[in-house]
Design an enzyme around this catalytic site. Structure first.
Site, short mmCIF file in Angstrom:
data_model
loop_
_atom_site.label_atom_id
_atom_site.label_comp_id
_atom_site.label_asym_id
_atom_site.label_seq_id
_atom_site.Cartn_x
_atom_site.Cartn_y
_atom_site.Cartn_z
N TYR A 3 39.85 -13.67 -16.83
CA TYR A 3 38.93 -12.86 -16.02
C TYR A 3 38.60 -13.53 -14.78
O TYR A 3 38.82 -14.58 -14.46
CB TYR A 3 37.63 -12.92 -17.15
CG TYR A 3 36.67 -14.03 -17.11
CD1 TYR A 3 37.18 -15.12 -17.79
CD2 TYR A 3 35.78 -14.24 -16.40
CE1 TYR A 3 36.25 -16.26 -17.82
CE2 TYR A 3 35.01 -15.27 -16.27
CZ TYR A 3 35.18 -16.36 -17.06
OH TYR A 3 34.33 -17.55 -17.19
N ARG A 44 43.24 -16.82 -7.62
CA ARG A 44 43.09 -17.68 -9.00
C ARG A 44 43.35 -16.58 -10.21
O ARG A 44 43.92 -16.97 -11.09
CB ARG A 44 41.50 -17.99 -9.02
CG ARG A 44 41.40 -19.04 -10.35
CD ARG A 44 40.05 -19.58 -10.39
NE ARG A 44 38.95 -18.52 -10.29
CZ ARG A 44 37.49 -18.73 -10.17
NH1 ARG A 44 37.24 -20.20 -10.11
NH2 ARG A 44 36.61 -17.66 -10.39
N ARG A 86 48.82 -7.06 -34.87
CA ARG A 86 48.53 -8.60 -34.84
C ARG A 86 49.67 -9.61 -35.15
O ARG A 86 49.75 -9.87 -36.43
CB ARG A 86 47.17 -8.75 -35.66
CG ARG A 86 46.56 -10.13 -35.26
CD ARG A 86 45.19 -10.31 -36.13
NE ARG A 86 44.75 -11.33 -35.81
CZ ARG A 86 45.04 -12.73 -36.41
NH1 ARG A 86 46.17 -12.72 -37.07
NH2 ARG A 86 44.61 -13.92 -36.41
N HIS A 130 50.93 -13.50 -33.79
CA HIS A 130 50.67 -14.70 -32.95
C HIS A 130 51.68 -14.51 -31.58
O HIS A 130 51.22 -14.69 -30.34
CB HIS A 130 50.71 -15.86 -33.48
CG HIS A 130 49.58 -16.18 -34.38
ND1 HIS A 130 49.31 -15.27 -35.42
CD2 HIS A 130 48.58 -16.75 -34.23
CE1 HIS A 130 48.14 -15.73 -35.91
NE2 HIS A 130 47.55 -16.59 -35.12
N LYS A 149 41.28 -19.46 -16.06
CA LYS A 149 40.09 -18.75 -16.24
C LYS A 149 40.14 -18.00 -17.40
O LYS A 149 40.18 -16.89 -17.15
CB LYS A 149 39.58 -18.01 -15.07
CG LYS A 149 38.28 -17.66 -15.08
CD LYS A 149 37.61 -17.45 -13.62
CE LYS A 149 36.17 -17.17 -13.60
NZ LYS A 149 35.04 -17.82 -14.25
N GLU A 168 32.37 -30.82 -15.98
CA GLU A 168 31.76 -29.59 -15.10
C GLU A 168 31.00 -29.22 -16.10
O GLU A 168 30.52 -29.56 -17.21
CB GLU A 168 33.01 -28.55 -14.88
CG GLU A 168 33.53 -27.85 -16.01
CD GLU A 168 34.52 -26.84 -15.59
OE1 GLU A 168 34.39 -26.11 -14.85
OE2 GLU A 168 35.47 -26.87 -16.55
N LEU A 199 37.77 -25.90 -14.46
CA LEU A 199 38.01 -24.88 -13.61
C LEU A 199 37.70 -24.97 -12.24
O LEU A 199 36.87 -25.68 -11.89
CB LEU A 199 37.21 -23.65 -14.24
CG LEU A 199 37.48 -22.23 -13.53
CD1 LEU A 199 38.94 -21.80 -14.12
CD2 LEU A 199 36.44 -21.43 -13.34
N1 PDD Z 1 31.87 -19.07 -14.16
N2 PDD Z 1 33.62 -24.01 -14.07
C1 PDD Z 1 33.41 -22.88 -15.42
C2 PDD Z 1 33.67 -23.26 -16.60
C3 PDD Z 1 33.12 -21.43 -14.81
O1 PDD Z 1 32.92 -20.62 -15.95
C4 PDD Z 1 32.90 -21.19 -13.49
C5 PDD Z 1 32.34 -19.78 -13.26
C6 PDD Z 1 32.82 -22.25 -12.71
C7 PDD Z 1 32.57 -21.59 -11.24
O2 PDD Z 1 33.87 -21.00 -10.53
P1 PDD Z 1 33.34 -20.29 -9.43
O3 PDD Z 1 32.82 -20.84 -8.46
O4 PDD Z 1 34.75 -19.44 -9.13
O5 PDD Z 1 32.31 -18.99 -9.81
C8 PDD Z 1 33.28 -23.49 -12.82
C9 PDD Z 1 31.49 -17.64 -13.82
C10 PDD Z 1 30.67 -17.51 -12.99
C11 PDD Z 1 31.50 -16.81 -15.33
O6 PDD Z 1 31.86 -17.42 -16.11
O7 PDD Z 1 30.92 -15.81 -15.05
#
Ligand code: PDD
Length: 286
Positions: free
Chosen positions: A32, A51, A99, A101, A146, A178, A203
């Protein structure tokens, strides 16, 4: 009326649905993006799209539409929702299949896009900073993707909420990787900005990328290296970044003040530079 985009169709939000055998629903087999927009203009849309394509590549899911088609759908969706400012959520999964894997042979990726209101922090949070608590980082080894598989993230965030904190900082061994949905930073007493390197353990946030560039261009020394709780205890300032939080000061960790417990000058400067960046792109003053 709120409108969602689902596999080529614009549907009323309350009617929008995917199949029960969507691999996103069954295996979290998808990725996403969340992009902020102001005055109907995406903030760093090209970086988010880059990304998104990288995440897809890592999962061997084909990009389901051209850049031009995606840009058109995004414009149309924002317009149909009649929203000037808000957040765009894009989710792409491997698609719908029986379904099993292993990857299905013939399957088209499923694309969902929705729009929501801006989720900006409150004025008080921006002015006084927020509290974070630490939680064990129990995620997998490819946090740079992501992925929609966010169970450890939501469990950590829930713990933070229950503790009255805004965010959970995830601790892997000794290292703060993070936040549950944001990147983490400290500023040392010598004024150096320190944040975890963008490797497979975090991330790589788009806000992070932009803020580090703004820091370097404005003479703030930057070190992309892992930091620990003992570094936090010795730090002068701390903050977090994300698409929805922008640059948000962190003034306490696990109930203990960071530095003097007040929002520091480096954080304040970077927060302003980031808002200026949004203004330059979108013309919106936040
Ligand atoms: N989250 N680290 C993680 C685990 C995240 O889920 C996010 C963003 C970030 C920051 O990434 P960015 O600056 O590109 O938003 C770092 C988004 C906002 C979400 O999950 O909705």
């Amino acid at each position: 009326m709120r409108v969602a985009y689902v596999n080529g169709r614009y549907l009323p939000h309350h009617e929008a649905a995917v199949h029960i055998e969507d691999r996103g629903y069954q295996f979290a087999d998808g990725i996403y993006e969340y992009v902020a927009f102001y005055n109907r203009t995406l903030v760093d849309g090209a970086l988010h799209l880059k990304r998104l394509e990288r995440s897809l590549r890592e999962l061997e899911i084909a990009m389901p539409m051209s850049h031009a088609a995606m840009a058109m759908v995004i414009r149309e969706l924002i317009s149909r929702n009649n929203k000037d400012d808000g957040g765009l959520y894009i989710q792409i999964t491997r698609g719908v299949a029986k379904r099993d894997h292993g990857f299905p042979k013939k399957v088209s990726p499923a694309v969902v896009m929705t729009v929501c209101g801006a989720k900006l922090p409150t004025d008080k949070q921006v002015k006084d900073g927020v509290a974070v608590v630490t939680q064990a980082d129990i995620r997998w080894g490819r946090r740079d993707i992501k992925s929609i598989s966010l169970l450890p993230n939501i469990l950590a965030k829930q713990k933070a909420i229950e503790a009255g904190a805004r965010e959970a900082w995830l601790v892997d061994g000794d290292i703060i990787s993070e936040g549950s949905a944001s990147n983490s930073y400290i500023v040392s007493k010598a004024g150096q900005l320190i944040t975890h390197p963008a490797n497979e353990f975090i991330l790589g946030g788009i806000t992070r990328e932009v803020v580090l560039e703004l820091a370097k261009n404005s003479g703030v020394p930057v070190a992309e290296r892992a930091f620990t709780m003992s570094d936090v205890k010795n730090a002068a300032e701390a903050f977090l970044t994300s698409t929805s939080a922008n640059v948000l000061p962190v003034t306490s960790v696990n109930g203990k003040p960071v530095g003097n417990g007040k929002v520091g000058p480096v954080t304040r400067k970077l927060a302003q530079l980031y808002l200026d960046h949004i203004f330059k792109i979108t013309g919106k003053k936040i």
